[in-house]
Design a protein around this motif. Sequence first.
Motif, PDB file in Angstrom:
ATOM      1  N   GLU A  20      15.580  -4.571 -20.847  1.00  0.00           N
ATOM      2  CA  GLU A  20      14.886  -3.675 -19.920  1.00  0.00           C
ATOM      3  C   GLU A  20      14.195  -2.539 -20.666  1.00  0.00           C
ATOM      4  N   VAL A  21      12.966  -2.243 -20.264  1.00  0.00           N
ATOM      5  CA  VAL A  21      12.237  -1.073 -20.759  1.00  0.00           C
ATOM      6  C   VAL A  21      12.711   0.119 -19.953  1.00  0.00           C
ATOM      7  N   LYS A  22      13.030   1.188 -20.636  1.00  0.00           N
ATOM      8  CA  LYS A  22      13.496   2.414 -19.985  1.00  0.00           C
ATOM      9  C   LYS A  22      12.789   3.613 -20.592  1.00  0.00           C
ATOM     10  N   ARG A  23      12.677   4.632 -19.786  1.00  0.00           N
ATOM     11  CA  ARG A  23      12.300   5.978 -20.223  1.00  0.00           C
ATOM     12  C   ARG A  23      11.002   6.033 -21.032  1.00  0.00           C
ATOM     13  N   LEU A  24       9.981   5.329 -20.550  1.00  0.00           N
ATOM     14  CA  LEU A  24       8.650   5.391 -21.138  1.00  0.00           C
ATOM     15  C   LEU A  24       7.990   6.672 -20.641  1.00  0.00           C
ATOM     16  N   PHE A  25       7.628   7.553 -21.569  1.00  0.00           N
ATOM     17  CA  PHE A  25       7.057   8.839 -21.181  1.00  0.00           C
ATOM     18  C   PHE A  25       6.089   9.310 -22.248  1.00  0.00           C
ATOM     19  N   ILE A  26       4.948   9.825 -21.773  1.00  0.00           N
ATOM     20  CA  ILE A  26       3.922  10.383 -22.649  1.00  0.00           C
ATOM     21  C   ILE A  26       3.844  11.878 -22.365  1.00  0.00           C
ATOM     22  N   GLY A  27       3.956  12.685 -23.409  1.00  0.00           N
ATOM     23  CA  GLY A  27       3.854  14.132 -23.246  1.00  0.00           C
ATOM     24  C   GLY A  27       2.507  14.516 -22.647  1.00  0.00           C
ATOM     25  N   ALA A  28       2.488  15.584 -21.861  1.00  0.00           N
ATOM     26  CA  ALA A  28       1.294  15.988 -21.116  1.00  0.00           C
ATOM     27  C   ALA A  28       0.066  16.170 -22.006  1.00  0.00           C
ATOM     28  N   ASN A  29       0.232  16.651 -23.218  1.00  0.00           N
ATOM     29  CA  ASN A  29      -0.908  16.892 -24.114  1.00  0.00           C
ATOM     30  C   ASN A  29      -1.464  15.626 -24.751  1.00  0.00           C
ATOM     31  N   HIS A  30      -0.825  14.488 -24.500  1.00  0.00           N
ATOM     32  CA  HIS A  30      -1.226  13.248 -25.179  1.00  0.00           C
ATOM     33  C   HIS A  30      -1.579  12.121 -24.221  1.00  0.00           C
ATOM     34  N   ARG A  31      -1.759  12.443 -22.971  1.00  0.00           N
ATOM     35  CA  ARG A  31      -2.101  11.416 -21.988  1.00  0.00           C
ATOM     36  C   ARG A  31      -3.574  11.053 -22.093  1.00  0.00           C
ATOM     37  N   ARG A  32      -3.901   9.894 -21.573  1.00  0.00           N
ATOM     38  CA  ARG A  32      -5.271   9.378 -21.590  1.00  0.00           C
ATOM     39  C   ARG A  32      -5.758   9.083 -23.001  1.00  0.00           C
ATOM     40  N   SER A  33      -4.811   8.754 -23.889  1.00  0.00           N
ATOM     41  CA  SER A  33      -5.168   8.441 -25.274  1.00  0.00           C
ATOM     42  C   SER A  33      -4.807   7.007 -25.646  1.00  0.00           C
ATOM     43  N   GLY A  34      -4.284   6.236 -24.687  1.00  0.00           N
ATOM     44  CA  GLY A  34      -3.869   4.868 -24.964  1.00  0.00           C
ATOM     45  C   GLY A  34      -2.424   4.741 -25.406  1.00  0.00           C
ATOM     46  N   LEU A  35      -1.703   5.851 -25.450  1.00  0.00           N
ATOM     47  CA  LEU A  35      -0.317   5.811 -25.933  1.00  0.00           C
ATOM     48  C   LEU A  35       0.617   5.041 -25.017  1.00  0.00           C
ATOM     49  N   ALA A  36       0.443   5.136 -23.711  1.00  0.00           N
ATOM     50  CA  ALA A  36       1.353   4.434 -22.803  1.00  0.00           C
ATOM     51  C   ALA A  36       1.287   2.930 -23.033  1.00  0.00           C
ATOM     52  N   SER A  37       0.081   2.398 -23.125  1.00  0.00           N
ATOM     53  CA  SER A  37      -0.079   0.961 -23.403  1.00  0.00           C
ATOM     54  C   SER A  37       0.478   0.608 -24.772  1.00  0.00           C
ATOM     55  N   ALA A  38       0.269   1.483 -25.739  1.00  0.00           N
ATOM     56  CA  ALA A  38       0.746   1.223 -27.098  1.00  0.00           C
ATOM     57  C   ALA A  38       2.280   1.222 -27.164  1.00  0.00           C
ATOM     58  N   VAL A  39       2.918   2.179 -26.503  1.00  0.00           N
ATOM     59  CA  VAL A  39       4.387   2.219 -26.493  1.00  0.00           C
ATOM     60  C   VAL A  39       4.919   0.965 -25.818  1.00  0.00           C
ATOM     61  N   LEU A  40       4.335   0.602 -24.691  1.00  0.00           N
ATOM     62  CA  LEU A  40       4.774  -0.586 -23.969  1.00  0.00           C
ATOM     63  C   LEU A  40       4.621  -1.835 -24.833  1.00  0.00           C
ATOM     64  N   ALA A  41       3.505  -1.972 -25.516  1.00  0.00           N
ATOM     65  CA  ALA A  41       3.289  -3.129 -26.397  1.00  0.00           C
ATOM     66  C   ALA A  41       4.304  -3.151 -27.535  1.00  0.00           C
ATOM     67  N   ARG A  42       4.607  -1.997 -28.099  1.00  0.00           N
ATOM     68  CA  ARG A  42       5.611  -1.935 -29.174  1.00  0.00           C
ATOM     69  C   ARG A  42       6.990  -2.346 -28.661  1.00  0.00           C
ATOM     70  N   LEU A  43       7.346  -1.910 -27.467  1.00  0.00           N
ATOM     71  CA  LEU A  43       8.640  -2.299 -26.904  1.00  0.00           C
ATOM     72  C   LEU A  43       8.679  -3.801 -26.628  1.00  0.00           C
ATOM     73  N   GLU A  44       7.574  -4.355 -26.175  1.00  0.00           N
ATOM     74  CA  GLU A  44       7.507  -5.803 -25.973  1.00  0.00           C
ATOM     75  C   GLU A  44       7.706  -6.528 -27.308  1.00  0.00           C
ATOM     76  N   ASP A  45       7.081  -6.032 -28.372  1.00  0.00           N
ATOM     77  CA  ASP A  45       7.266  -6.632 -29.702  1.00  0.00           C
ATOM     78  C   ASP A  45       8.718  -6.527 -30.159  1.00  0.00           C
ATOM     79  N   GLU A  46       9.324  -5.377 -29.907  1.00  0.00           N
ATOM     80  CA  GLU A  46      10.739  -5.200 -30.279  1.00  0.00           C
ATOM     81  C   GLU A  46      11.613  -6.212 -29.542  1.00  0.00           C
ATOM     82  N   ALA A  47      11.306  -6.461 -28.280  1.00  0.00           N
ATOM     83  CA  ALA A  47      12.078  -7.445 -27.500  1.00  0.00           C
ATOM     84  C   ALA A  47      11.864  -8.848 -28.051  1.00  0.00           C
ATOM     85  N   ARG A  48      10.623  -9.187 -28.405  1.00  0.00           N
ATOM     86  CA  ARG A  48      10.346 -10.500 -29.001  1.00  0.00           C
ATOM     87  C   ARG A  48      11.137 -10.696 -30.294  1.00  0.00           C
ATOM     88  N   GLU A  49      11.200  -9.641 -31.100  1.00  0.00           N
ATOM     89  CA  GLU A  49      11.955  -9.715 -32.356  1.00  0.00           C
ATOM     90  C   GLU A  49      13.432  -9.994 -32.103  1.00  0.00           C
TER      91      GLU A  49
END
Length: 184
Positions: free
Chosen positions: A94-123
Motif C-alpha cells: 500500500e502507498v501511504k502518506r504521499l505529500f508534497i510541501g506547499a512550496n513545491h507543488r505543480r512541479s511534477g513531484l507528486a507523479s514522480a514520488v508515486l512512480a518511485r513508490l511503484e518502482d520500489e514495489a516492483r523491486e
Amino acid sequence: MTATDAQGPAAATRHALPDGRPLRWERTDWDEARAASLRAAMDAEIGPRYAALRGDSPRPAPPTREDVAVVLLAVVDGEVAATGTLRRLPERWEVKRLFIGANHRRSGLASAVLARLEDEARERDAAELFLQTGNRQPEAIALYERQGWHRVEVFAPYDPADGISVCFRKELNVALPVAGGQAL
C-alpha cells in the motif's frame, strides 16, 4: 545512517525536475525527523477537511516502523519537498502518506514520488499496489486517476460505512526474468 550511505535505508540518488532544478531522492526510516515533519504538515492541512465528517469516530491506525518498507524523500534545492511511503500489509502493498510541501507543488513531484513508490514495489515483486485517500481530496483523486490507478471497493482497515475513503488499485508490470540477455 546518513543520506550518503548507499547501502542503508537512507540511500540517495540524483535526478532533476522538469524545470531543471536538481532533485535528490533519499530512502529513509519512518521515524526520520524530516519525513515526520512533512507528515505533520500533511495532517495539519488535510485533517480539517474531515473533522466534521469524522466526529469522534476513530481513524485507522497509521503505518508503523515495522510495516513500512520504504519512506522516500524528495529533496529540491536542499529542502525536503515531498515524501511517500510504501507499506507492507499481510495481504497487500500500500502507498501511504504521499505529500508534497506547499512550496513545491505543480512541479511534477507528486507523479514522480508515486512512480518511485511503484518502482520500489516492483523491486519487491509486488504485482499490484493499493492506496486509500479521502473524498475531500479531489487533487489526490485526480492524480491517481491520471497515473492509471483504478477505483476499488473500500478495503480494510478503512471503513466503507464512514463515506470518506476512496480506494485505488494499480496493476504493476513486473519485470520478466532475463535469460541469455533477452527478456522472457
